[in-house]
Design a protein around this motif. Structure first.
Motif, PDB file in Angstrom:
ATOM      1  N   PRO A 127       0.835  -1.203   0.000  1.00 18.88           N
ATOM      2  CA  PRO A 127       0.000   0.000   0.000  1.00 18.88           C
ATOM      3  C   PRO A 127       0.870   1.253   0.000  1.00 18.88           C
ATOM      4  O   PRO A 127       2.031   1.218   0.423  1.00 18.88           O
ATOM      5  N   SER A 153      -3.867   4.068  -1.147  1.00 20.09           N
ATOM      6  CA  SER A 153      -4.783   3.493  -0.157  1.00 20.09           C
ATOM      7  C   SER A 153      -5.449   4.583   0.669  1.00 20.09           C
ATOM      8  O   SER A 153      -6.584   4.410   1.122  1.00 20.09           O
ATOM      9  N   LYS A 175     -11.334   7.993   1.712  1.00 14.17           N
ATOM     10  CA  LYS A 175      -9.889   7.832   1.542  1.00 14.17           C
ATOM     11  C   LYS A 175      -9.098   9.046   2.018  1.00 14.17           C
ATOM     12  O   LYS A 175      -7.876   8.976   2.151  1.00 14.17           O
ATOM     13  N   THR A 379      -3.717   2.536   7.159  1.00 11.94           N
ATOM     14  CA  THR A 379      -3.380   2.420   5.737  1.00 11.94           C
ATOM     15  C   THR A 379      -2.569   1.166   5.455  1.00 11.94           C
ATOM     16  O   THR A 379      -2.757   0.511   4.417  1.00 11.94           O
TER      17      THR A 379
END
Length: 381
Positions: A127, A153, A175, A379
């Motif tokens: 990520p 991410s 997000k 995350t």
């Protein structure tokens, strides 16, 4: 979740980005094993190097780059060319990520750093996240911003305006997280008492900062017979023009340009300043300030601030409660506000006390870094 390895990518060292250095230092103090590399500037600059990358990683990176370049060439050839030229640095970044065992890649600014971080993360199967600030989201076409950030991410924004720019380009709101940069408040002792009549500002000398408006306001103050001096710290593309404007306005010794100053000297200047001015404007390309660091430092130390709502300062400053807000590109209004702070000590002190309360409640580095740590943990998964 305990701290884990993160690889961070920046473009280059910048004197005006003290907030990033403070954030990284505080994370390290709290035990985060960070690897910080830059695209330019010694000694951390990523080399343009392919040879250290295993064949499987090289193929994965080329596949990721090929997909992005095929999409980018017809839409933004300049972005594609820049990405292609710096692709060996993405290879170096991927090599470092493998060597350091990073669990998360983190880019500062949604520019070429985000482009390369996205490719390295995709090739590594990891990520990645991005911290967005001001110009990187305000002066970029939304479709390009979306292409840069869609695979992230998560995104952290240092102002609500920056967060809004990211969601407006198409990223899901869930997000995007607003996490303000904080100040190490023990290093910024509050004292509103000021003996002199010095106005101060420190910034990159560029169009959006509105320093030409400040010079015109100083000329108005001089014509009124107001006693003051003004110190302008910083450098940038408008530096020569601003020096010329100061000469045309016959400001003489009333205004001093110092160039960039060390952080300790900026702090000392703030502690002596009767007021701090940053009359920002929105530039023609949409660029504007986020929450300028110099305003927060002044508010913490006890210097009343005068600024505009052209950027995100209005998220922090409420006019006549913890600072003064004036319209952008209005030297008369700016002169009136500065004149008031030069003459009315009680007003200056009241604004300064309320400003310190704002900083303590919303911009304490110890509190805000905990939010960033939680962001990283979520995350990384």
């Amino acid at each position: 979740m305990p701290p884990f390895p993160i690889t961070c990518l920046l473009d280059q060292p910048a004197p005006s980005e003290t907030f990033i250095r403070r954030e990284l230092d505080l994370l390290r103090q709290r035990g985060w094993p960070l690897t910080v590399r830059m695209l330019k500037g010694e000694p951390e600059a990523l080399p343009f190097m392919w040879q250290a990358l295993p064949a499987a990683d090289r193929r994965a990176l080329l596949r990721a780059a090929g997909c992005r370049l095929r999409e980018e060439w017809p839409r933004s050839p300049m972005t594609a060319a820049r990405l292609l030229r710096r692709l060996p640095q993405a290879a170096s970044l991927l090599h470092i990520v493998r060597h350091d065992g990073a669990r998360l890649l983190h880019a500062q600014f949604a520019g070429i750093t985000a482009d390369l971080t996205a490719l390295a993360a995709q090739a590594a199967g990891l990520p990645w996240s991005c911290a967005v600030h001001a110009r990187d989201v305000f002066a970029v076409l939304p479709p390009l911003l979306y292409r840069r950030l869609r695979s992230a991410s998560a995104v952290t924004a240092c102002s609500q305006q920056a967060a809004n720019a990211v969601t407006a380009c198409g990223l899901p709101p869930e997000k995007v997280h607003v996490i303000h940069h904080g100040l190490p408040l023990p290093n910024f002792p509050f004292d509103p008492k000021r003996n002199g009549l010095t106005l101060f500002t420190a910034c990159r000398l560029e169009a959006k900062k509105g320093i030409d408006t400040l010079l015109h306001a100083c000329a108005i103050l001089a014509r009124r017979g107001t006693h003051f001096t003004c110190v302008i710290a910083g450098s940038g593309p408008f530096e020569r023009d601003l020096h010329a404007l100061a000469r045309r306005l016959s400001l003489g010794a009333a205004v001093t340009f110092t160039g960039w100053l060390p952080q300790e000297e900026i702090r000392a200047r703030l502690m002596a300043a009767r007021a701090v001015a940053l009359p920002s404007r929105r530039a023609a390309d949409g660029d504007r300030d986020g929450i300028a660091n110099i305003l927060l430092e002044a508010m913490a130390l006890g210097s009343p601030v005068v600024t505009t709502e052209a950027g995100a300062a209005g998220e922090v400053i409420e006019n006549r409660r913890n600072g003064l807000l004036v319209p952008p590109d209005d030297p008369d209004a700016l002169a009136d506000a500065l004149d008031e702070l030069l003459r009315a000590e009680d007003t200056a002190h009241a604004l300064a006390r309320a400003a310190r309360t704002t900083v303590e409640s919303r911009f304490d580095a110890e509190k805000n870094i905990a939010a960033l740590e939680a962001f990283f943990a979520r995350t990384a998964g």
